[in-house]
Motif scaffolding. Structure first.
Motif, mmCIF file in Angstrom:
data_model
loop_
_atom_site.group_PDB
_atom_site.id
_atom_site.type_symbol
_atom_site.label_atom_id
_atom_site.label_comp_id
_atom_site.label_asym_id
_atom_site.label_seq_id
_atom_site.Cartn_x
_atom_site.Cartn_y
_atom_site.Cartn_z
ATOM 1 N N UNK A 29 0.827 -1.202 0.000
ATOM 2 C CA UNK A 29 0.000 0.000 0.000
ATOM 3 C C UNK A 29 0.865 1.258 0.000
ATOM 4 N N UNK A 30 1.927 1.251 0.799
ATOM 5 C CA UNK A 30 2.833 2.394 0.867
ATOM 6 C C UNK A 30 3.543 2.612 -0.475
ATOM 7 N N UNK A 31 4.018 1.530 -1.088
ATOM 8 C CA UNK A 31 4.682 1.649 -2.394
ATOM 9 C C UNK A 31 3.699 2.146 -3.443
ATOM 10 N N UNK A 32 2.475 1.667 -3.415
ATOM 11 C CA UNK A 32 1.455 2.146 -4.341
ATOM 12 C C UNK A 32 1.188 3.633 -4.182
ATOM 13 N N UNK A 33 1.194 4.105 -2.939
ATOM 14 C CA UNK A 33 0.992 5.533 -2.684
ATOM 15 C C UNK A 33 2.153 6.356 -3.231
ATOM 16 N N UNK A 34 3.374 5.872 -3.041
ATOM 17 C CA UNK A 34 4.545 6.585 -3.555
ATOM 18 C C UNK A 34 4.525 6.622 -5.081
ATOM 19 N N UNK A 35 4.215 5.494 -5.696
ATOM 20 C CA UNK A 35 4.162 5.436 -7.162
ATOM 21 C C UNK A 35 3.036 6.320 -7.692
ATOM 22 N N UNK A 36 1.897 6.320 -7.032
ATOM 23 C CA UNK A 36 0.783 7.165 -7.474
ATOM 24 C C UNK A 36 1.144 8.645 -7.356
ATOM 25 N N UNK A 37 1.874 9.004 -6.307
ATOM 26 C CA UNK A 37 2.319 10.390 -6.168
ATOM 27 C C UNK A 37 3.291 10.752 -7.284
ATOM 28 N N UNK A 38 4.199 9.825 -7.600
ATOM 29 C CA UNK A 38 5.139 10.049 -8.703
ATOM 30 C C UNK A 38 4.397 10.186 -10.033
ATOM 31 N N UNK A 50 2.419 1.190 -11.896
ATOM 32 C CA UNK A 50 1.900 1.093 -10.531
ATOM 33 C C UNK A 50 1.745 -0.359 -10.088
ATOM 34 N N UNK A 51 1.529 -1.260 -11.028
ATOM 35 C CA UNK A 51 1.282 -2.653 -10.672
ATOM 36 C C UNK A 51 2.559 -3.410 -10.327
ATOM 37 N N UNK A 52 3.588 -3.262 -11.120
ATOM 38 C CA UNK A 52 4.807 -4.043 -10.948
ATOM 39 C C UNK A 52 5.522 -3.783 -9.620
ATOM 40 N N UNK A 53 5.719 -2.539 -9.184
ATOM 41 C CA UNK A 53 6.371 -2.342 -7.879
ATOM 42 C C UNK A 53 5.557 -2.916 -6.718
ATOM 43 N N UNK A 54 4.237 -2.785 -6.775
ATOM 44 C CA UNK A 54 3.413 -3.362 -5.703
ATOM 45 C C UNK A 54 3.512 -4.873 -5.689
ATOM 46 N N UNK A 55 3.524 -5.489 -6.872
ATOM 47 C CA UNK A 55 3.668 -6.940 -6.958
ATOM 48 C C UNK A 55 5.009 -7.389 -6.401
ATOM 49 N N UNK A 56 6.070 -6.697 -6.771
ATOM 50 C CA UNK A 56 7.400 -7.065 -6.286
ATOM 51 C C UNK A 56 7.526 -6.907 -4.771
ATOM 52 N N UNK A 57 6.969 -5.825 -4.235
ATOM 53 C CA UNK A 57 7.027 -5.619 -2.786
ATOM 54 C C UNK A 57 6.206 -6.678 -2.061
ATOM 55 N N UNK A 58 5.059 -7.034 -2.602
ATOM 56 C CA UNK A 58 4.237 -8.079 -1.978
ATOM 57 C C UNK A 58 4.969 -9.413 -1.982
ATOM 58 N N UNK A 59 5.581 -9.772 -3.107
ATOM 59 C CA UNK A 59 6.342 -11.023 -3.156
ATOM 60 C C UNK A 59 7.545 -10.984 -2.230
ATOM 61 N N UNK A 60 8.226 -9.850 -2.169
ATOM 62 C CA UNK A 60 9.368 -9.723 -1.264
ATOM 63 C C UNK A 60 8.955 -9.863 0.192
ATOM 64 N N UNK A 61 7.829 -9.260 0.545
ATOM 65 C CA UNK A 61 7.356 -9.381 1.930
ATOM 66 C C UNK A 61 6.931 -10.815 2.247
ATOM 67 N N UNK A 62 6.377 -11.520 1.260
ATOM 68 C CA UNK A 62 6.026 -12.917 1.497
ATOM 69 C C UNK A 62 7.276 -13.766 1.692
#
Length: 89
Positions: A29-38, A50-62
């Motif tokens: 959610x935080x990465x999505x907010x940063x990307x949306x601001x950018x 917007x999709x790829x960074x959120x996907x990567x962060x979600x996979x990294x957190x998993x």
């Protein structure tokens, strides 16, 4: 087994579910907010940006938090199985 013990079991299960979801979703959610601001600042309207960074962060957190979350679930399941005789009797 009374209503209080059932409430305790469900409240602990709900807390574990909220913890698991929060650990995985909040960084995304935080990465999505940063990307949306950018995107708003640069007026770039690309969906994959917007999709790829959120996907990567979600996979990294998993990957990072996965062992912690699995251990938490196993501990909860073991606690329930150990307490079955006291809950029934």
């Amino acid at each position: 087994m009374d209503a209080h013990s059932i409430g305790d079991i469900f409240s602990e299960a709900l807390f574990i579910v909220v913890t698991m979801v929060s650990v995985i979703i909040l960084p995304s959610l935080f990465v999505g907010l940063v990307v949306a601001t950018f995107q708003a600042a640069t007026q770039i309207n690309e969906q994959t940006l917007s999709f790829l960074p959120r996907l990567l962060v979600t996979l990294l957190m998993m990957i990072v938090a996965g062992p912690f979350l699995v251990n938490k679930m196993i501990d909860y399941a073991n606690e329930i199985f150990i307490n079955i005789p006291t809950l029934i009797g």
